[in-house]
Design a protein around this motif. Sequence first.
Motif, PDB file in Angstrom:
ATOM      1  N   ASP A 145       0.836  -1.195   0.000  1.00 56.38           N
ATOM      2  CA  ASP A 145       0.000   0.000   0.000  1.00 56.38           C
ATOM      3  C   ASP A 145       0.873   1.247   0.000  1.00 56.38           C
ATOM      4  O   ASP A 145       2.042   1.204   0.399  1.00 56.38           O
ATOM      5  CB  ASP A 145      -0.883   0.043   1.257  1.00 56.38           C
ATOM      6  N   SER A 146       0.291   2.349  -0.439  1.00 55.08           N
ATOM      7  CA  SER A 146       0.926   3.654  -0.238  1.00 55.08           C
ATOM      8  C   SER A 146       0.615   4.083   1.191  1.00 55.08           C
ATOM      9  O   SER A 146      -0.451   3.790   1.718  1.00 55.08           O
ATOM     10  CB  SER A 146       0.350   4.693  -1.202  1.00 55.08           C
ATOM     11  N   ASN A 147       1.532   4.790   1.813  1.00 51.36           N
ATOM     12  CA  ASN A 147       1.333   5.240   3.184  1.00 51.36           C
ATOM     13  C   ASN A 147       0.434   6.472   3.179  1.00 51.36           C
ATOM     14  O   ASN A 147       0.821   7.507   2.636  1.00 51.36           O
ATOM     15  CB  ASN A 147       2.675   5.559   3.829  1.00 51.36           C
ATOM     16  N   PRO A 148      -0.755   6.396   3.777  1.00 52.02           N
ATOM     17  CA  PRO A 148      -1.673   7.537   3.760  1.00 52.02           C
ATOM     18  C   PRO A 148      -1.198   8.708   4.613  1.00 52.02           C
ATOM     19  O   PRO A 148      -1.817   9.767   4.615  1.00 52.02           O
ATOM     20  CB  PRO A 148      -2.978   6.949   4.296  1.00 52.02           C
ATOM     21  N   LEU A 149      -0.097   8.525   5.336  1.00 49.79           N
ATOM     22  CA  LEU A 149       0.452   9.586   6.168  1.00 49.79           C
ATOM     23  C   LEU A 149       1.784  10.105   5.624  1.00 49.79           C
ATOM     24  O   LEU A 149       2.455  10.902   6.268  1.00 49.79           O
ATOM     25  CB  LEU A 149       0.639   9.079   7.608  1.00 49.79           C
ATOM     26  N   ASN A 150       2.169   9.651   4.423  1.00 47.11           N
ATOM     27  CA  ASN A 150       3.432  10.075   3.801  1.00 47.11           C
ATOM     28  C   ASN A 150       3.144  10.335   2.326  1.00 47.11           C
ATOM     29  O   ASN A 150       2.824   9.408   1.578  1.00 47.11           O
ATOM     30  CB  ASN A 150       4.479   8.975   3.962  1.00 47.11           C
ATOM     31  N   SER A 151       3.272  11.576   1.900  1.00 50.87           N
ATOM     32  CA  SER A 151       2.900  11.929   0.525  1.00 50.87           C
ATOM     33  C   SER A 151       3.829  11.323  -0.522  1.00 50.87           C
ATOM     34  O   SER A 151       3.483  11.256  -1.701  1.00 50.87           O
ATOM     35  CB  SER A 151       2.854  13.450   0.367  1.00 50.87           C
ATOM     36  N   ASP A 152       5.004  10.831  -0.113  1.00 53.36           N
ATOM     37  CA  ASP A 152       5.952  10.205  -1.041  1.00 53.36           C
ATOM     38  C   ASP A 152       6.433   8.899  -0.412  1.00 53.36           C
ATOM     39  O   ASP A 152       7.542   8.804   0.095  1.00 53.36           O
ATOM     40  CB  ASP A 152       7.123  11.153  -1.324  1.00 53.36           C
ATOM     41  N   THR A 153       5.592   7.886  -0.450  1.00 54.61           N
ATOM     42  CA  THR A 153       5.856   6.624   0.237  1.00 54.61           C
ATOM     43  C   THR A 153       7.201   6.013  -0.142  1.00 54.61           C
ATOM     44  O   THR A 153       7.932   5.529   0.709  1.00 54.61           O
ATOM     45  CB  THR A 153       4.720   5.609  -0.049  1.00 54.61           C
ATOM     46  N   ASP A 154       7.549   6.039  -1.419  1.00 58.63           N
ATOM     47  CA  ASP A 154       8.792   5.386  -1.849  1.00 58.63           C
ATOM     48  C   ASP A 154      10.006   6.316  -1.840  1.00 58.63           C
ATOM     49  O   ASP A 154      11.113   5.902  -2.187  1.00 58.63           O
ATOM     50  CB  ASP A 154       8.634   4.732  -3.222  1.00 58.63           C
ATOM     51  N   GLY A 155       9.801   7.577  -1.443  1.00 57.36           N
ATOM     52  CA  GLY A 155      10.915   8.499  -1.284  1.00 57.36           C
ATOM     53  C   GLY A 155      11.635   8.887  -2.557  1.00 57.36           C
ATOM     54  O   GLY A 155      12.803   9.271  -2.529  1.00 57.36           O
ATOM     55  N   ASP A 156      10.951   8.839  -3.702  1.00 54.74           N
ATOM     56  CA  ASP A 156      11.612   9.157  -4.975  1.00 54.74           C
ATOM     57  C   ASP A 156      11.433  10.611  -5.393  1.00 54.74           C
ATOM     58  O   ASP A 156      11.836  11.003  -6.480  1.00 54.74           O
ATOM     59  CB  ASP A 156      11.117   8.235  -6.076  1.00 54.74           C
ATOM     60  N   GLY A 157      10.800  11.409  -4.532  1.00 54.57           N
ATOM     61  CA  GLY A 157      10.603  12.810  -4.854  1.00 54.57           C
ATOM     62  C   GLY A 157       9.299  13.114  -5.563  1.00 54.57           C
ATOM     63  O   GLY A 157       8.977  14.271  -5.812  1.00 54.57           O
ATOM     64  N   LEU A 158       8.532  12.089  -5.914  1.00 58.26           N
ATOM     65  CA  LEU A 158       7.231  12.280  -6.556  1.00 58.26           C
ATOM     66  C   LEU A 158       6.131  11.878  -5.583  1.00 58.26           C
ATOM     67  O   LEU A 158       6.238  10.862  -4.893  1.00 58.26           O
ATOM     68  CB  LEU A 158       7.110  11.433  -7.828  1.00 58.26           C
ATOM     69  N   SER A 159       5.062  12.660  -5.547  1.00 60.93           N
ATOM     70  CA  SER A 159       3.967  12.323  -4.631  1.00 60.93           C
ATOM     71  C   SER A 159       3.277  11.050  -5.098  1.00 60.93           C
ATOM     72  O   SER A 159       3.246  10.728  -6.290  1.00 60.93           O
ATOM     73  CB  SER A 159       2.963  13.469  -4.543  1.00 60.93           C
ATOM     74  N   ASP A 160       2.723  10.324  -4.137  1.00 62.74           N
ATOM     75  CA  ASP A 160       2.027   9.067  -4.440  1.00 62.74           C
ATOM     76  C   ASP A 160       0.905   9.274  -5.443  1.00 62.74           C
ATOM     77  O   ASP A 160       0.622   8.390  -6.260  1.00 62.74           O
ATOM     78  CB  ASP A 160       1.448   8.448  -3.156  1.00 62.74           C
ATOM     79  N   GLY A 161       0.275  10.433  -5.417  1.00 58.24           N
ATOM     80  CA  GLY A 161      -0.868  10.701  -6.281  1.00 58.24           C
ATOM     81  C   GLY A 161      -0.563  10.734  -7.762  1.00 58.24           C
ATOM     82  O   GLY A 161      -1.457  10.540  -8.582  1.00 58.24           O
ATOM     83  N   ILE A 162       0.699  10.945  -8.140  1.00 54.57           N
ATOM     84  CA  ILE A 162       1.005  10.997  -9.574  1.00 54.57           C
ATOM     85  C   ILE A 162       1.707   9.743 -10.083  1.00 54.57           C
ATOM     86  O   ILE A 162       1.967   9.613 -11.265  1.00 54.57           O
ATOM     87  CB  ILE A 162       1.844  12.242  -9.948  1.00 54.57           C
ATOM     88  N   GLU A 163       2.008   8.826  -9.187  1.00 51.96           N
ATOM     89  CA  GLU A 163       2.677   7.589  -9.613  1.00 51.96           C
ATOM     90  C   GLU A 163       1.644   6.556 -10.043  1.00 51.96           C
ATOM     91  O   GLU A 163       0.554   6.484  -9.510  1.00 51.96           O
ATOM     92  CB  GLU A 163       3.548   7.058  -8.482  1.00 51.96           C
ATOM     93  N   THR A 164       2.015   5.727 -11.009  1.00 53.97           N
ATOM     94  CA  THR A 164       1.086   4.719 -11.542  1.00 53.97           C
ATOM     95  C   THR A 164       1.202   3.394 -10.819  1.00 53.97           C
ATOM     96  O   THR A 164       0.366   2.519 -10.992  1.00 53.97           O
ATOM     97  CB  THR A 164       1.350   4.479 -13.036  1.00 53.97           C
ATOM     98  N   ASN A 165       2.272   3.209 -10.042  1.00 65.07           N
ATOM     99  CA  ASN A 165       2.511   1.971  -9.311  1.00 65.07           C
ATOM    100  C   ASN A 165       2.668   0.763 -10.242  1.00 65.07           C
ATOM    101  O   ASN A 165       2.356  -0.352  -9.878  1.00 65.07           O
ATOM    102  CB  ASN A 165       1.402   1.723  -8.277  1.00 65.07           C
ATOM    103  N   THR A 166       3.145   1.003 -11.459  1.00 68.07           N
ATOM    104  CA  THR A 166       3.369  -0.102 -12.396  1.00 68.07           C
ATOM    105  C   THR A 166       4.755  -0.692 -12.243  1.00 68.07           C
ATOM    106  O   THR A 166       5.013  -1.801 -12.692  1.00 68.07           O
ATOM    107  CB  THR A 166       3.212   0.370 -13.855  1.00 68.07           C
ATOM    108  N   GLY A 167       5.687   0.084 -11.649  1.00 68.47           N
ATOM    109  CA  GLY A 167       7.066  -0.364 -11.556  1.00 68.47           C
ATOM    110  C   GLY A 167       7.855  -0.089 -12.822  1.00 68.47           C
ATOM    111  O   GLY A 167       9.031  -0.402 -12.914  1.00 68.47           O
ATOM    112  N   VAL A 168       7.204   0.499 -13.825  1.00 65.82           N
ATOM    113  CA  VAL A 168       7.845   0.809 -15.102  1.00 65.82           C
ATOM    114  C   VAL A 168       8.113   2.309 -15.173  1.00 65.82           C
ATOM    115  O   VAL A 168       7.202   3.119 -15.045  1.00 65.82           O
ATOM    116  CB  VAL A 168       6.941   0.373 -16.287  1.00 65.82           C
TER     117      VAL A 168
END
Length: 176
Positions: A145-168
């Motif tokens: 899951d994305s962390n609902p208390l961290n706007s950038d769960t994976d720490g890559d500098g992009l907010s969770d809301g704009i990532e597709t979570n495809t891994g590509v």
Amino acid sequence: LVGSALSSDNSQSFTVFNDGTGLLQVSNITTQMAAPWISFAPNILEVSSGDSETVSVSVDYALAPVGSSITTLEIVSNDNDNSPYPGGVQVTVTTVDSDMDGLNDSLEQSLGTNPAESDSDGDGMSDFDEVNRDGDPTDFTPGLDSNPLNSDTDGDGLSDGIETNTGVFVSTTNTG
């Protein structure tokens, strides 16, 4: 066999009375439909003639669906005239979703999210969508899951809301 009504607290009970002449054996108490937010004990009991036994019912509001739900407990016994008990015992559970994101307020409190904000971390993704990436909105599973208390769960500098979570990797504004 008679069941009394339940109220809306987390833990209530109903009473099984034996108004017959022999031993009443309740062989099973179960919900007619899946309701993992409701638990009860005991589900097997014996009641002597003229006596009664209490069954405790608990509700985990964090697991309950949003809104009002009525679940029937079916009581099966050796009472040939009333088995299963006619109408069962009704359990009504009402939950609120103040921010209308799909997570009830009790669950939001247990997750630490804000029940008055549909996007607690402000990343453009609702709290429900963040904790439901693994198909189970009742908990936060790190790595799924994305962390609902961290706007950038994976720490890559992009907010969770704009990532597709495809891994590509698509671009610098969508790392997958």
